[in-house]
Design a protein around this motif. Structure first.
Motif, PDB file in Angstrom:
ATOM      1  N   GLY A   7      27.602 -47.093   1.725  1.00 55.01           N
ATOM      2  CA  GLY A   7      26.076 -46.501   1.239  1.00 55.01           C
ATOM      3  C   GLY A   7      26.034 -47.282  -0.024  1.00 55.01           C
ATOM      4  N   THR A   9      24.340 -49.873  -0.911  1.00 57.73           N
ATOM      5  CA  THR A   9      23.324 -50.803  -1.196  1.00 57.73           C
ATOM      6  C   THR A   9      22.044 -50.166  -1.589  1.00 57.73           C
ATOM      7  N   PHE A  11      19.791 -46.993  -3.773  1.00 60.28           N
ATOM      8  CA  PHE A  11      19.432 -46.722  -5.332  1.00 60.28           C
ATOM      9  C   PHE A  11      20.738 -46.392  -6.108  1.00 60.28           C
ATOM     10  N   ILE A  12      21.620 -45.331  -5.715  1.00 59.88           N
ATOM     11  CA  ILE A  12      22.674 -45.106  -6.493  1.00 59.88           C
ATOM     12  C   ILE A  12      24.009 -45.852  -6.319  1.00 59.88           C
ATOM     13  N   ARG A  32      24.745 -50.381   5.767  1.00 58.74           N
ATOM     14  CA  ARG A  32      24.914 -49.642   6.951  1.00 58.74           C
ATOM     15  C   ARG A  32      26.164 -50.448   8.191  1.00 58.74           C
ATOM     16  N   LEU A  54      28.551 -42.672   0.041  1.00 58.98           N
ATOM     17  CA  LEU A  54      27.150 -42.415  -0.107  1.00 58.98           C
ATOM     18  C   LEU A  54      26.076 -42.479   1.007  1.00 58.98           C
ATOM     19  N   GLY A  56      23.729 -42.446   3.995  1.00 61.06           N
ATOM     20  CA  GLY A  56      22.903 -41.357   4.435  1.00 61.06           C
ATOM     21  C   GLY A  56      21.295 -41.871   4.531  1.00 61.06           C
ATOM     22  N   ASN A  58      17.305 -41.569   3.852  1.00 63.14           N
ATOM     23  CA  ASN A  58      16.764 -41.030   2.828  1.00 63.14           C
ATOM     24  C   ASN A  58      16.206 -39.681   3.285  1.00 63.14           C
ATOM     25  N   SER A  74      23.207 -40.301  10.367  1.00 68.02           N
ATOM     26  CA  SER A  74      23.287 -41.011   9.503  1.00 68.02           C
ATOM     27  C   SER A  74      24.781 -40.869   8.424  1.00 68.02           C
ATOM     28  N   ARG A  75      24.716 -39.252   8.603  1.00 67.54           N
ATOM     29  CA  ARG A  75      25.967 -38.688   7.822  1.00 67.54           C
ATOM     30  C   ARG A  75      26.936 -38.218   8.725  1.00 67.54           C
ATOM     31  N   VAL A 152      18.195 -37.192  -8.402  1.00 62.33           N
ATOM     32  CA  VAL A 152      18.657 -38.374  -9.370  1.00 62.33           C
ATOM     33  C   VAL A 152      17.623 -39.246 -10.005  1.00 62.33           C
TER      34      VAL A 152
HETATM   35  P1  NDP Z   1      19.234 -44.698  -0.707  1.00 58.77           P
HETATM   36  O1  NDP Z   1      18.306 -44.462   0.592  1.00 58.77           O
HETATM   37  O2  NDP Z   1      18.886 -45.783  -1.556  1.00 58.77           O
HETATM   38  O3  NDP Z   1      20.493 -45.573   0.095  1.00 58.77           O
HETATM   39  C1  NDP Z   1      21.178 -45.028   1.392  1.00 58.77           C
HETATM   40  C2  NDP Z   1      22.276 -45.920   1.480  1.00 58.77           C
HETATM   41  O4  NDP Z   1      22.955 -45.351   2.802  1.00 58.77           O
HETATM   42  C3  NDP Z   1      22.299 -47.466   1.730  1.00 58.77           C
HETATM   43  O5  NDP Z   1      23.348 -48.089   1.344  1.00 58.77           O
HETATM   44  C4  NDP Z   1      21.894 -47.493   3.075  1.00 58.77           C
HETATM   45  O6  NDP Z   1      22.114 -48.862   3.740  1.00 58.77           O
HETATM   46  C5  NDP Z   1      22.843 -46.371   3.708  1.00 58.77           C
HETATM   47  N1  NDP Z   1      22.089 -45.932   5.213  1.00 58.77           N
HETATM   48  C6  NDP Z   1      21.090 -45.469   5.267  1.00 58.77           C
HETATM   49  N2  NDP Z   1      20.975 -45.028   6.416  1.00 58.77           N
HETATM   50  C7  NDP Z   1      22.040 -45.352   7.155  1.00 58.77           C
HETATM   51  C8  NDP Z   1      22.479 -45.325   8.529  1.00 58.77           C
HETATM   52  N3  NDP Z   1      21.804 -44.993   9.512  1.00 58.77           N
HETATM   53  N4  NDP Z   1      24.103 -45.487   8.696  1.00 58.77           N
HETATM   54  C9  NDP Z   1      24.703 -46.027   7.560  1.00 58.77           C
HETATM   55  N5  NDP Z   1      24.187 -46.183   6.361  1.00 58.77           N
HETATM   56  C10 NDP Z   1      23.144 -45.727   6.149  1.00 58.77           C
HETATM   57  O7  NDP Z   1      20.031 -43.482  -1.080  1.00 58.77           O
HETATM   58  P2  NDP Z   1      20.534 -42.962  -2.623  1.00 58.77           P
HETATM   59  O8  NDP Z   1      21.411 -44.154  -2.989  1.00 58.77           O
HETATM   60  O9  NDP Z   1      19.499 -42.414  -3.360  1.00 58.77           O
HETATM   61  O10 NDP Z   1      21.531 -41.838  -2.223  1.00 58.77           O
HETATM   62  C11 NDP Z   1      22.822 -41.944  -1.688  1.00 58.77           C
HETATM   63  C12 NDP Z   1      23.409 -40.655  -1.234  1.00 58.77           C
HETATM   64  O11 NDP Z   1      23.148 -39.507  -2.164  1.00 58.77           O
HETATM   65  C13 NDP Z   1      22.662 -40.241   0.123  1.00 58.77           C
HETATM   66  O12 NDP Z   1      23.490 -39.919   1.016  1.00 58.77           O
HETATM   67  C14 NDP Z   1      21.554 -39.254  -0.129  1.00 58.77           C
HETATM   68  O13 NDP Z   1      21.462 -38.437   0.751  1.00 58.77           O
HETATM   69  C15 NDP Z   1      22.495 -38.515  -1.470  1.00 58.77           C
HETATM   70  N6  NDP Z   1      21.628 -37.788  -2.479  1.00 58.77           N
HETATM   71  C16 NDP Z   1      20.826 -38.686  -3.284  1.00 58.77           C
HETATM   72  C17 NDP Z   1      19.825 -38.022  -4.084  1.00 58.77           C
HETATM   73  C18 NDP Z   1      18.907 -38.849  -5.033  1.00 58.77           C
HETATM   74  O14 NDP Z   1      17.880 -38.143  -5.754  1.00 58.77           O
HETATM   75  N7  NDP Z   1      18.822 -40.091  -4.890  1.00 58.77           N
HETATM   76  C19 NDP Z   1      19.956 -36.459  -4.225  1.00 58.77           C
HETATM   77  C20 NDP Z   1      20.941 -35.926  -3.272  1.00 58.77           C
HETATM   78  C21 NDP Z   1      21.612 -36.547  -2.489  1.00 58.77           C
HETATM   79  P3  NDP Z   1      21.228 -49.841   4.091  1.00 58.77           P
HETATM   80  O15 NDP Z   1      20.838 -50.353   2.866  1.00 58.77           O
HETATM   81  O16 NDP Z   1      21.937 -50.902   4.827  1.00 58.77           O
HETATM   82  O17 NDP Z   1      20.224 -49.306   4.973  1.00 58.77           O
END
Ligand code: NDP
Length: 283
Positions: A7, A9, A11-12, A32, A54, A56, A58, A74-75, A152
């Protein structure tokens, strides 16, 4: 140290990749594709020192039926796949940090702070999803560190990028009455917390990754408007929010007053403990 961010790639993950690379760690960041059936996740993880999970979909998007299913798949499916890959590693990573969210807690008000001693789970989708997500994380490696992120705040992405356009146009105001409590963390502090956790291998189990001073939605919005030198006046009612985000509106109406007690007890010092300073640094 060799760090693999799954995860990585988003924002975090993108921020952490730069942050750890600048500290001369060897970072592998994967999106992913890491969970595709033909991807050799076991070889990728073999010999890594730390895995940060990370992945999941969005939660801050409109919850269509399909997207709601993606929030779970995704989780849970990714964690199941990761558990399988880790179990096949000859040289498994020593530690894992796994994302979770403060949505796991029951709703509470700004005058009634919750810390990690709260074992109650929220009744709604966010609570149930959080519970299943953390249960899946517990099966990855012994003694995972579970990071219950607040909202975040950082530049160029995340929740703030979605909130900024109306505020920049001078159309900011309280959301759904504005009394719900908003627990947040600056992205730089989030990265510093990860470094702190690397240096403190005794940290395990759930920790709240939030600033120590949550604020109401109205205080947050007024602070954002002030940082942008814009007015704060136009309320966004809950019914309008539901039209925009469907069931996903609950992400903005959920009231969470969370404190990072375990981090404070361990001696972590926040660069951005107050919302005004955090927002000024972001906009
Ligand atoms: P982003 O939406 O910016 O990034 C999500 C990451 O998860 C990407 O690397 C994406 O890969 C990957 N992903 C998305 N869908 C799938 C899937 N179906 N299968 C596998 N991988 C997947 O999220 P953030 O960076 O903001 O958050 C990271 C984690 O922290 C998440 O789990 C989020 O729920 C959790 N979180 C974030 C908060 C926030 O305010 N940002 C608050 C609370 C929790 P790809 O680039 O290939 O799509």
């Amino acid at each position: 140290m060799k760090i693999c961010i799954l995860g990585g790639t988003g924002f975090i993950g993108h921020y952490l990749t730069n942050y750890f690379s600048q500290q001369f760690h060897q970072v592998k960041a994967l999106g992913r594709q890491a969970f595709a059936p033909d991807f050799d996740l076991t070889s990728t993880l073999n010999g890594q020192d730390l895995v940060i999970m990370l992945a999941g979909a969005n939660v801050g998007e409109r919850w269509s039926k399909q997207h709601k299913q993606a929030l779970w798949d995704s989780r849970l499916n990714t964690n199941a796949r990761l558990a399988q890959a880790l179990s096949q590693c000859k040289q498994p990573p020593a530690r894992i940090f796994s994302a979770s969210a403060i949505g796991i807690y029951p709703q509470n008000s700004c005058t009634n702070l919750i810390d990690e001693t709260c074992t109650e789970i929220g009744e709604g989708v966010l609570g149930q999803l959080g519970k299943a997500w953390e249960e899946a994380s517990l099966k990855l490696l012994p003694k995972p560190l579970i990071l219950r992120f607040g909202v975040v705040l950082g530049k160029n992405g995340g929740a703030l990028a979605k909130m900024l356009p109306p505020f920049k146009m001078g159309l900011g105001g309280p959301v759904a009455g504005g009394q719900q409590c908003f627990s947040w963390i600056h992205l730089e502090d989030l990265a510093r917390i990860m470094s702190f956790a690397i240096e403190h291998p005794e940290l395990e189990g759930p920790i709240n990754v939030t600033a120590p001073n949550p604020v109401s939605n109205a205080v947050f919005g007024a602070s954002l408007a002030k940082a942008l030198h814009r007015p704060f006046w136009l309320p966004l009612p809950e019914w309008q929010l539901k039209l925009m985000f469907g069931e996903g509106a609950q992400v903005l109406t959920h009231s969470s007053a969370i404190v990072p007690q375990r981090l404070l007890d361990a001696g972590f010092e926040f660069t951005y403990p107050q919302i005004d300073d955090a927002l000024k640094a972001c906009v």
